[in-house]
Scaffold this motif. Structure first.
Motif, PDB file in Angstrom:
ATOM      1  N   LEU A   1       1.682  -1.934 -10.840  1.00  0.00           N
ATOM      2  CA  LEU A   1       1.771  -0.659 -11.546  1.00  0.00           C
ATOM      3  C   LEU A   1       0.773  -0.569 -12.687  1.00  0.00           C
ATOM      4  CD1 LEU A   1       5.654  -0.242 -11.683  1.00  0.00           C
ATOM      5  CD2 LEU A   1       4.043   0.702 -10.023  1.00  0.00           C
ATOM      6  N   LYS A   2       0.756  -1.586 -13.557  1.00  0.00           N
ATOM      7  CA  LYS A   2      -0.236  -1.559 -14.644  1.00  0.00           C
ATOM      8  C   LYS A   2      -0.451  -2.954 -15.203  1.00  0.00           C
ATOM      9  CE  LYS A   2       3.095  -0.054 -18.193  1.00  0.00           C
ATOM     10  NZ  LYS A   2       3.454   1.046 -19.099  1.00  0.00           N
ATOM     11  N   ARG A   3      -1.674  -3.164 -15.652  1.00  0.00           N
ATOM     12  CA  ARG A   3      -2.049  -4.435 -16.269  1.00  0.00           C
ATOM     13  C   ARG A   3      -1.534  -4.436 -17.699  1.00  0.00           C
ATOM     14  NH1 ARG A   3      -7.689  -6.712 -14.707  1.00  0.00           N
ATOM     15  NH2 ARG A   3      -7.250  -8.942 -14.821  1.00  0.00           N
ATOM     16  N   LEU A   4      -0.868  -5.510 -18.090  1.00  0.00           N
ATOM     17  CA  LEU A   4      -0.309  -5.598 -19.435  1.00  0.00           C
ATOM     18  C   LEU A   4      -1.262  -6.335 -20.372  1.00  0.00           C
ATOM     19  CD1 LEU A   4       3.390  -6.376 -18.448  1.00  0.00           C
ATOM     20  CD2 LEU A   4       2.371  -4.170 -19.027  1.00  0.00           C
ATOM     21  N   GLU A   5      -1.574  -7.562 -20.042  1.00  0.00           N
ATOM     22  CA  GLU A   5      -2.554  -8.336 -20.816  1.00  0.00           C
ATOM     23  C   GLU A   5      -3.006  -9.504 -19.959  1.00  0.00           C
ATOM     24  OE1 GLU A   5      -0.735  -9.888 -24.314  1.00  0.00           O
ATOM     25  OE2 GLU A   5       0.864 -10.934 -23.243  1.00  0.00           O
ATOM     26  N   GLY A   6      -4.285  -9.824 -20.058  1.00  0.00           N
ATOM     27  CA  GLY A   6      -4.807 -10.933 -19.264  1.00  0.00           C
ATOM     28  C   GLY A   6      -4.512 -10.746 -17.787  1.00  0.00           C
ATOM     29  N   ASP A   7      -3.831 -11.719 -17.201  1.00  0.00           N
ATOM     30  CA  ASP A   7      -3.496 -11.657 -15.777  1.00  0.00           C
ATOM     31  C   ASP A   7      -2.028 -11.303 -15.540  1.00  0.00           C
ATOM     32  OD1 ASP A   7      -6.033 -12.247 -14.582  1.00  0.00           O
ATOM     33  OD2 ASP A   7      -5.841 -14.286 -15.380  1.00  0.00           O
TER      34      ASP A   7
ATOM     35  N   VAL B   1       7.480  -8.501 -14.311  1.00  0.00           N
ATOM     36  CA  VAL B   1       6.186  -8.871 -14.874  1.00  0.00           C
ATOM     37  C   VAL B   1       5.788 -10.167 -14.196  1.00  0.00           C
ATOM     38  CG1 VAL B   1       4.902  -9.560 -16.927  1.00  0.00           C
ATOM     39  CG2 VAL B   1       6.651  -7.768 -17.093  1.00  0.00           C
ATOM     40  N   ILE B   2       4.613 -10.143 -13.548  1.00  0.00           N
ATOM     41  CA  ILE B   2       4.117 -11.343 -12.874  1.00  0.00           C
ATOM     42  C   ILE B   2       2.782 -11.749 -13.487  1.00  0.00           C
ATOM     43  CG2 ILE B   2       5.316 -10.882 -10.700  1.00  0.00           C
ATOM     44  CD1 ILE B   2       2.735  -9.753  -9.565  1.00  0.00           C
ATOM     45  N   GLU B   3       2.511 -13.044 -13.434  1.00  0.00           N
ATOM     46  CA  GLU B   3       1.236 -13.559 -13.946  1.00  0.00           C
ATOM     47  C   GLU B   3       0.493 -14.217 -12.792  1.00  0.00           C
ATOM     48  OE1 GLU B   3      -0.637 -15.840 -17.804  1.00  0.00           O
ATOM     49  OE2 GLU B   3       1.489 -16.121 -17.347  1.00  0.00           O
ATOM     50  N   PHE B   4      -0.754 -13.772 -12.572  1.00  0.00           N
ATOM     51  CA  PHE B   4      -1.558 -14.258 -11.455  1.00  0.00           C
ATOM     52  C   PHE B   4      -2.392 -15.473 -11.838  1.00  0.00           C
ATOM     53  CE2 PHE B   4      -1.172  -9.756 -10.040  1.00  0.00           C
ATOM     54  CZ  PHE B   4      -0.661 -10.006  -8.772  1.00  0.00           C
ATOM     55  N   SER B   5      -2.691 -16.302 -10.836  1.00  0.00           N
ATOM     56  CA  SER B   5      -3.698 -17.358 -10.963  1.00  0.00           C
ATOM     57  C   SER B   5      -4.580 -17.290  -9.721  1.00  0.00           C
ATOM     58  CB  SER B   5      -3.043 -18.733 -11.089  1.00  0.00           C
ATOM     59  OG  SER B   5      -2.218 -19.005  -9.981  1.00  0.00           O
ATOM     60  N   TYR B   6      -5.877 -17.545  -9.892  1.00  0.00           N
ATOM     61  CA  TYR B   6      -6.854 -17.368  -8.805  1.00  0.00           C
ATOM     62  C   TYR B   6      -8.182 -17.958  -9.241  1.00  0.00           C
ATOM     63  CZ  TYR B   6      -7.897 -13.665 -12.102  1.00  0.00           C
ATOM     64  OH  TYR B   6      -8.156 -12.988 -13.265  1.00  0.00           O
TER      65      TYR B   6
ATOM     66  N   SER C   1     -14.695   8.894  -7.422  1.00  0.00           N
ATOM     67  CA  SER C   1     -13.832   7.901  -8.079  1.00  0.00           C
ATOM     68  C   SER C   1     -14.685   6.785  -8.681  1.00  0.00           C
ATOM     69  CB  SER C   1     -12.822   7.326  -7.087  1.00  0.00           C
ATOM     70  OG  SER C   1     -13.481   6.625  -6.052  1.00  0.00           O
ATOM     71  N   LYS C   2     -14.283   6.312  -9.851  1.00  0.00           N
ATOM     72  CA  LYS C   2     -15.123   5.346 -10.568  1.00  0.00           C
ATOM     73  C   LYS C   2     -14.306   4.309 -11.330  1.00  0.00           C
ATOM     74  CE  LYS C   2     -18.793   5.258 -14.076  1.00  0.00           C
ATOM     75  NZ  LYS C   2     -19.556   6.087 -15.048  1.00  0.00           N
ATOM     76  N   GLU C   3     -13.305   4.759 -12.092  1.00  0.00           N
ATOM     77  CA  GLU C   3     -12.569   3.880 -12.996  1.00  0.00           C
ATOM     78  C   GLU C   3     -11.300   3.353 -12.318  1.00  0.00           C
ATOM     79  OE1 GLU C   3     -13.939   3.052 -15.748  1.00  0.00           O
ATOM     80  OE2 GLU C   3     -15.534   4.559 -15.793  1.00  0.00           O
ATOM     81  N   LYS C   4     -11.282   2.080 -11.953  1.00  0.00           N
ATOM     82  CA  LYS C   4     -10.123   1.521 -11.253  1.00  0.00           C
ATOM     83  C   LYS C   4      -8.901   1.453 -12.156  1.00  0.00           C
ATOM     84  CE  LYS C   4     -12.241  -1.380  -7.710  1.00  0.00           C
ATOM     85  NZ  LYS C   4     -12.411  -2.754  -7.210  1.00  0.00           N
ATOM     86  N   GLY C   5      -7.735   1.796 -11.573  1.00  0.00           N
ATOM     87  CA  GLY C   5      -6.525   1.671 -12.365  1.00  0.00           C
ATOM     88  C   GLY C   5      -5.336   2.460 -11.847  1.00  0.00           C
ATOM     89  N   SER C   6      -5.519   3.289 -10.813  1.00  0.00           N
ATOM     90  CA  SER C   6      -4.429   4.130 -10.335  1.00  0.00           C
ATOM     91  C   SER C   6      -3.620   3.464  -9.232  1.00  0.00           C
ATOM     92  CB  SER C   6      -4.976   5.465  -9.808  1.00  0.00           C
ATOM     93  OG  SER C   6      -5.124   6.394 -10.855  1.00  0.00           O
ATOM     94  N   ALA C   7      -2.324   3.824  -9.215  1.00  0.00           N
ATOM     95  CA  ALA C   7      -1.450   3.408  -8.124  1.00  0.00           C
ATOM     96  C   ALA C   7      -1.325   4.520  -7.089  1.00  0.00           C
ATOM     97  CB  ALA C   7      -0.072   3.048  -8.668  1.00  0.00           C
ATOM     98  N   ALA C   8      -1.943   5.664  -7.365  1.00  0.00           N
ATOM     99  CA  ALA C   8      -1.946   6.792  -6.430  1.00  0.00           C
ATOM    100  C   ALA C   8      -3.189   7.631  -6.705  1.00  0.00           C
ATOM    101  CB  ALA C   8      -0.687   7.633  -6.598  1.00  0.00           C
TER     102      ALA C   8
END
Length: 341
Positions: free
Chosen positions: A84-90, A129-134, A169-176
């Motif tokens: 849905l949305k990035r909170l901070e970092g990953d 809230v999930i935190e990714f690693s990659y 479209s240019k700025e990534k960030g939408s869920a729809a």
């Protein structure tokens, strides 16, 4: 005012399941907001309703391939996350299905381990809230593993995911997607500019709240979801100059409209800024910036049809929707368009 005041009968077969081959070949209903008069056109005819000196405002957000299908590390059990949305970092806020699987401390993996995550918090809303690693760049990993988060009323698979993006479209960030913009082609936009119509861009990242039904009886009790917006100095100056010169501000989509009306002051001016908006526009609202609107046909009892009714009048809009159903217009994200003049 009751939510039921915005209801209408919509046959399920009118919900468009796929985009037309040619973006600007969709149908266009032109609704006169003063008289309620209706015209039937093709979307490419929109240029005939735009005048030199007018400004067209488009939302340049880009939909993320935000649906991730993975499995639980210990058992291999299936999980689906919708970012849905990035909170901070990953760290990301997301929806999880099935939710009972996504408990705090649980770890999941995607794409043979290219991407991993851990659930670090469960919010009051039930979102996780999930935190990714990659390894590498997150956006590139997401592009390779993620799927387009199509609306719940679209049941067919999308072969080309660019068809759920606007051509600008240019700025990534939408869920729809900001779906009113899906009708434009690069060629049509060039013709519009060649006619002397200004084209400006803003960003509002569309959240999944746009699909959530209104669950109260009285619309005054409804609480809108919050979405991030950004307006540049260049676009703000363009809007203000257009207003000063007597031109019209023609908003493409409810997302552009909500952004402009959030930023606009009582004198009809806008300024460069960014932030979060939860503005709820319904009949009785006095528009400060937007004069005309290009939009799709929306769900019964949705906040979107309420916004359209605020601009064109509830009676005019419901009559237009009744006409659209009778004439078998295509509804929702991949459907036909309306221009409120």
């Amino acid at each position: 005012m009751k939510v039921s005041d915005f209801n209408f009968d919509l046959p399920e077969e009118l919900i468009a399941q796929h985009p037309l081959e040619k973006r600007d070949s969709s149908r266009l209903m032109v609704l006169n907001k003063e008289t309620g008069e209706i015209e039937h056109k093709v979307f490419s005819d929109i240029i005939d309703y735009l005048n030199p000196g007018d400004t067209l405002i488009l939302n340049n957000t880009r939909v993320m391939p935000a649906r991730l299908i993975g499995e639980k590390e210990e058992t291999g059990g299936k999980i689906e996350f919708l970012l849905l949305k990035r909170l901070e970092g990953d760290k990301w806020e997301c929806l999880a299905k099935p939710g009972k699987t996504a408990r705090i401390g649980r770890k999941f993996t995607f794409g043979n381990g290219q991407l991993k995550c851990e659930v670090v918090e469960v919010l009051e809303t039930g979102n996780r809230v999930i935190e990714f690693s990659y390894d590498g760049i997150f956006e590139e990993v997401l592009d390779s593993l993620g799927e387009m988060p199509l609306p719940p009323y679209i049941h067919e698979k999308l072969d080309d995911r660019e068809r759920y993006q606007t051509v600008y479209s240019k700025e990534k960030g939408s869920a729809a997607a900001p779906t009113a913009g899906l009708h434009f082609t690069k060629d049509l936009l060039k013709k519009i500019e060649d006619k002397g119509v200004n084209v400006g861009y803003l960003t509002l990242h569309v959240g999944l709240g746009t699909f959530r039904p209104v669950k109260v009886d009285d619309i005054n009790d409804h609480v809108m979801h919050s979405e991030f917006y950004q307006l540049s100095k260049e676009t703000a100056d363009l809007i203000n100059k257009t207003k000063e010169n007597g031109g019209r501000i023609i908003s493409v989509g409810t997302t552009s409209t909500r952004t402009l009306e959030t930023i606009g002051d009582e004198n009809g001016k806008v300024r460069e800024c960014s932030g979060w908006t939860d503005i709820f526009i319904y009949p009785g609202y006095k528009f400060k910036i937007v004069d005309n609107l290009i939009t799709n046909f929306h769900l019964p009892e949705s906040t979107l049809i309420m916004l359209v009714s605020a601009l064109a009048g509830q009676e005019h809009v419901l009559n237009a929707y009744k006409t659209a159903v009778k004439d078998k217009y295509r509804f929702f994200s991949f459907g036909d368009a309306m221009f409120i003049k």
